[in-house]
Design an enzyme around this catalytic site. Sequence first.
Site, short mmCIF file in Angstrom:
data_model
loop_
_atom_site.label_atom_id
_atom_site.label_comp_id
_atom_site.label_asym_id
_atom_site.label_seq_id
_atom_site.Cartn_x
_atom_site.Cartn_y
_atom_site.Cartn_z
N LYS A 13 0.83 -0.44 0.39
CA LYS A 13 -0.33 0.00 -0.22
C LYS A 13 1.22 1.33 0.07
O LYS A 13 0.50 2.48 -0.48
CB LYS A 13 -1.35 0.09 0.98
CG LYS A 13 -2.01 -1.28 1.17
CD LYS A 13 -2.43 -1.20 1.68
CE LYS A 13 -4.79 -1.80 1.81
NZ LYS A 13 -3.94 -3.36 1.61
C1 LIG Z 1 -4.30 -4.50 1.61
C2 LIG Z 1 -3.72 -6.09 1.24
C3 LIG Z 1 -3.77 -6.89 0.55
C4 LIG Z 1 -5.15 -6.54 -0.47
O1 LIG Z 1 -5.35 -6.14 -1.33
P1 LIG Z 1 -6.65 -5.43 -2.18
O2 LIG Z 1 -6.43 -4.06 -2.86
O3 LIG Z 1 -7.48 -5.46 -1.49
O4 LIG Z 1 -6.69 -6.33 -2.85
C5 LIG Z 1 -3.13 -7.70 0.55
N1 LIG Z 1 -2.41 -8.28 1.33
C6 LIG Z 1 -2.34 -7.04 1.76
C7 LIG Z 1 -0.70 -7.78 2.27
C8 LIG Z 1 -2.76 -5.30 2.23
O5 LIG Z 1 -1.85 -5.47 3.38
#
Ligand SMILES: *Cc1c(COP(=O)(O)O)cnc(C)c1O
Length: 452
Positions: A110
């Site tokens: 993210k």
């Molecule tokens: C947020 C997150 C996901 C999921 O991502 P999406 O965009 O909601 O599909 C997967 N793995 C980790 C470690 C995350 O922080």
Amino acid sequence: MKYLSTRGQTPPHTFSQAVAVGLAPDGGLFLPETLPDISGHLAGWEKLGYADLCFEFMRLFATDIEPEVLRGIVAKSYAAFAHPEIAPLRKLRDRLHVLELFHGPTLAFKDFALQLLGNLYEHQCRVTGQGIKVLGATSGDTGAAAIHGLLGKPDTAVFVLYPEGRVSPLQERQMTCTGADNVYAIAVDGSFDDAQRALKAIFGDREFSAQQRLSAVNSINLARVLAQCVYYLFAWLRMPAAERSHIEFVVPTGNFGNVFAGWLLSRMGVPVAGFKVATNRNDLLHRLFTTGEYRSGSVTPSLAPSMDIQVASNFERYLSYALGGDAAAVRAVMEQIGATGAYRFASFDRNLFSSSRADDAEISAIIRRVQAEHGYLVDPHTACAFRDLNPARTSIVLATAHPAKFPDAIRAATGGAPTHPALEALKSRAVVKHRLPPTVAAIKAFIAARGM
Ligand SMILES: *Cc1c(COP(=O)(O)O)cnc(C)c1O
């Protein structure tokens, strides 16, 4: 480039306007009016480093920002990553690669979007001369990444709601041990859903959110999707030309944001053989891709908590393309999902999209197996992606978090737990958090009294 809402009842926005508001006022999600065809650029982009590639890509979309200003924003966003390649691609064996997306400040993918978003907000404050209060709810990784995207930025304040006692201790430390005075980590006495409900109600009060200059930092912001397109492109360009058209990206998925970005990139003239949507036991998307039915269920906690989601927020964007951009049809489907919790799709491109599901026992077994076979440690989210790899394709697994973020799950699976200096450093810092009831009145009063 102009941005239109999937629901068709919002006037066209510029890039900066769409980023500032997040959700379109009609309740829809922003999409570019047209998608550029980038196939002619690919050869010229092969040798670019990550930040330069990101700039070349983003300038096609952020057309209302001066190119040299945008270049600076992008460069700054990836300067805080700990690996020189930003998103290194590691080969585990022939036809199996891992794209490591966990070298940012909070050790999860993210950061790719939220570092950029933080700098875009900062730029916007400078241009408009007005501050901004960013508000989000999190079950863990998003809040930490949002906070680190805005840490110490002038004229901004960031408020993150999270359920007290229900995020991991390390995730809580990432949010509460920043030492920055524009960061407000708010532990609400309730569940993530309670926090989310309060947040929706606060944004629903248009007068309050306009007066406070509130912006939503959640997975539906257009800038997040576009920033995430870039690492798919970066990985694709790093593969030998002969293998590129056989690539299947395997994506640990919660609300369809990450995998949607890859799919969007493929629509811009980058040939990709497939996308595999990997879920944990909260398998809304696995059921969708195997049965054609979207039906949200209740959430069960799992070893991969950032994927404990049963609402695929970004799905509306995919739906909009699937329905040929017909906004009235999108509204009708979203109304049906709102009323009944379900919708049946006429058809899917099963060659392009596939899916898998891993429960907790399988996640543990995979962590052990990948370590034994490849000497490589994966976090519980990334582990989900190692189920049922397609042997006919070259798999690129997106590693969404560093394993050290989830020491308990790793220890349970392997007997040992990795550490990371950035996480160890947090353990000696003071926790600063604010406890509030999950009520709209309490949270509004807190926000109104703080910041800028
Ligand atoms: C947020 C997150 C996901 C999921 O991502 P999406 O965009 O909601 O599909 C997967 N793995 C980790 C470690 C995350 O922080």
